[in-house]
Design a protein around this motif. Sequence first.
Motif, PDB file in Angstrom:
ATOM      1  N   PRO A  55     -17.111 125.440   6.629  1.00 52.81           N
ATOM      2  CA  PRO A  55     -18.023 124.300   6.785  1.00 52.81           C
ATOM      3  C   PRO A  55     -17.850 123.206   5.739  1.00 52.81           C
TER       4      PRO A  55
ATOM      5  N   SER B  97     -18.001 107.461  16.442  1.00 52.40           N
ATOM      6  CA  SER B  97     -18.284 108.893  16.491  1.00 52.40           C
ATOM      7  C   SER B  97     -18.916 109.259  17.828  1.00 52.40           C
TER       8      SER B  97
ATOM      9  N   LEU C  43     -15.008 114.145  13.924  1.00 50.58           N
ATOM     10  CA  LEU C  43     -16.246 113.655  13.317  1.00 50.58           C
ATOM     11  C   LEU C  43     -16.344 112.134  13.448  1.00 50.58           C
TER      12      LEU C  43
ATOM     13  N   LEU D 217     -12.487 119.371   5.497  1.00 53.21           N
ATOM     14  CA  LEU D 217     -12.234 118.301   6.454  1.00 53.21           C
ATOM     15  C   LEU D 217     -10.732 118.135   6.668  1.00 53.21           C
TER      16      LEU D 217
ATOM     17  N   GLN E 298     -12.670 119.673  15.933  1.00 60.41           N
ATOM     18  CA  GLN E 298     -13.668 118.769  16.503  1.00 60.41           C
ATOM     19  C   GLN E 298     -13.712 117.478  15.695  1.00 60.41           C
TER      20      GLN E 298
ATOM     21  N   LYS F 192     -13.160 123.821  14.549  1.00 59.34           N
ATOM     22  CA  LYS F 192     -13.795 124.133  15.824  1.00 59.34           C
ATOM     23  C   LYS F 192     -14.915 125.154  15.640  1.00 59.34           C
TER      24      LYS F 192
ATOM     25  N   THR G  70     -13.338 118.193  11.704  1.00 61.14           N
ATOM     26  CA  THR G  70     -13.749 119.449  11.098  1.00 61.14           C
ATOM     27  C   THR G  70     -13.310 120.586  12.011  1.00 61.14           C
TER      28      THR G  70
ATOM     29  N   LEU H 233     -20.821 114.529   9.421  1.00 54.91           N
ATOM     30  CA  LEU H 233     -20.710 113.175   9.958  1.00 54.91           C
ATOM     31  C   LEU H 233     -21.605 112.212   9.179  1.00 54.91           C
TER      32      LEU H 233
ATOM     33  N   VAL I  48     -16.998 125.345  13.178  1.00 50.68           N
ATOM     34  CA  VAL I  48     -18.128 124.811  12.425  1.00 50.68           C
ATOM     35  C   VAL I  48     -19.263 124.489  13.391  1.00 50.68           C
TER      36      VAL I  48
ATOM     37  N   ARG J   5     -23.926 121.708  11.350  1.00 47.39           N
ATOM     38  CA  ARG J   5     -23.142 121.410  10.157  1.00 47.39           C
ATOM     39  C   ARG J   5     -22.224 120.213  10.398  1.00 47.39           C
ATOM     40  N   ALA J   6     -21.643 120.123  11.593  1.00 48.45           N
ATOM     41  CA  ALA J   6     -20.796 118.978  11.918  1.00 48.45           C
ATOM     42  C   ALA J   6     -21.592 117.683  11.819  1.00 48.45           C
ATOM     43  N   GLN J   7     -22.846 117.719  12.231  1.00 51.56           N
ATOM     44  CA  GLN J   7     -23.692 116.526  12.136  1.00 51.56           C
ATOM     45  C   GLN J   7     -23.957 116.162  10.680  1.00 51.56           C
TER      46      GLN J   7
END
Length: 347
Positions: A115, A321, A144, A118, A142, A283, A281, A294, A285, A289-291
Amino acid sequence: MPSPTRPQAFHTGTTRFSRRQLLLGGIAALLELPGLAGAANAATAAPAAARQKIASRLRIVIPANAGGGWDQTGRALGEALLASGAADAVDYENMGGKGGTIGLAHYVQQYGNQPDTLLIGGMVMAGAIALQKPAVNLSAVQPLARLTSDYIVVAVPKDSPIRSAKDLTAALRSDPRSLTMAGGSAGSVDHMFAGLLIRAAKAAPDQLSYLPFAGGKDVVNALLQGKAQLGLSGYSEFSEALRSGQLRAIGISSRRSVFGLPTFKEQGVDADMANWRAVFTGKGVSAARAQELLQAVEQATLQESWLRALRSNRWDSALQSGKDLREFLELEQTTASVMTYLLKLKS
């Protein structure tokens, strides 16, 4: 830079194609084959209340050698993340080769569930994937945010007899094999633009003599050492050699003149292309956490250090995004596949 939601025009020879026309024609051809910016306002920094620490230590994997555009982007982002208070420290990991696909596979294997890690990537990687068809592609990460966009400068050594786009097309038409072009990795945006130039010269695409490198500094060295007669890279990677007079710019791949350089279209060569860079990031994650990541990236792009990097590297801010970015990436990957086929690019 044109909005990614609008059809974007590509030029080959004297014929102008919209991106939609290019894709429809190219996809039809591919089916016959067997087996087949909402940019942040630069005026103010992020408000203190919006700053949030998301990790003591972040890692940014840069799938390219030091000194190139991805390296500059990754380190500028890391500096901005520190400035925003998102982390106390940032580690950088460079792994160049094959248009970023080696670094991409490494990232997925080592950090796909991490997590706090990057990945930097961009159009170069999309092109390399289209050309090489590796086991690991962009579906394994994925996205960001798209961060920046810039254009391709075509340069020659200071004593080259080629002084204009007209000289270049004449040389390519006469003897394309004698004019070695150095640029980014095979399948990169540099490689694609080299293909457009040779088509504009009405020479056969399979006569393209292209020498791929993992970083912009290598392209400069190839020109200075006489290993190539023509170089393609971003302005930031050529800027020092251009300022010192060691290299001379022939043109730039934008539609309108930038950095005081003439476009190829202005010189009668109907070819243009844009580059872009983004951050991803893993896949594995979580969406939450991705949010968070971002939001940290968005705050980083408001920092003065990031704005300074945009200015000094002559990058256009191209922040995007969410759904818009996902749709943009789908279109870019399809474009890369079609261009690779139509231009008969080879790894």
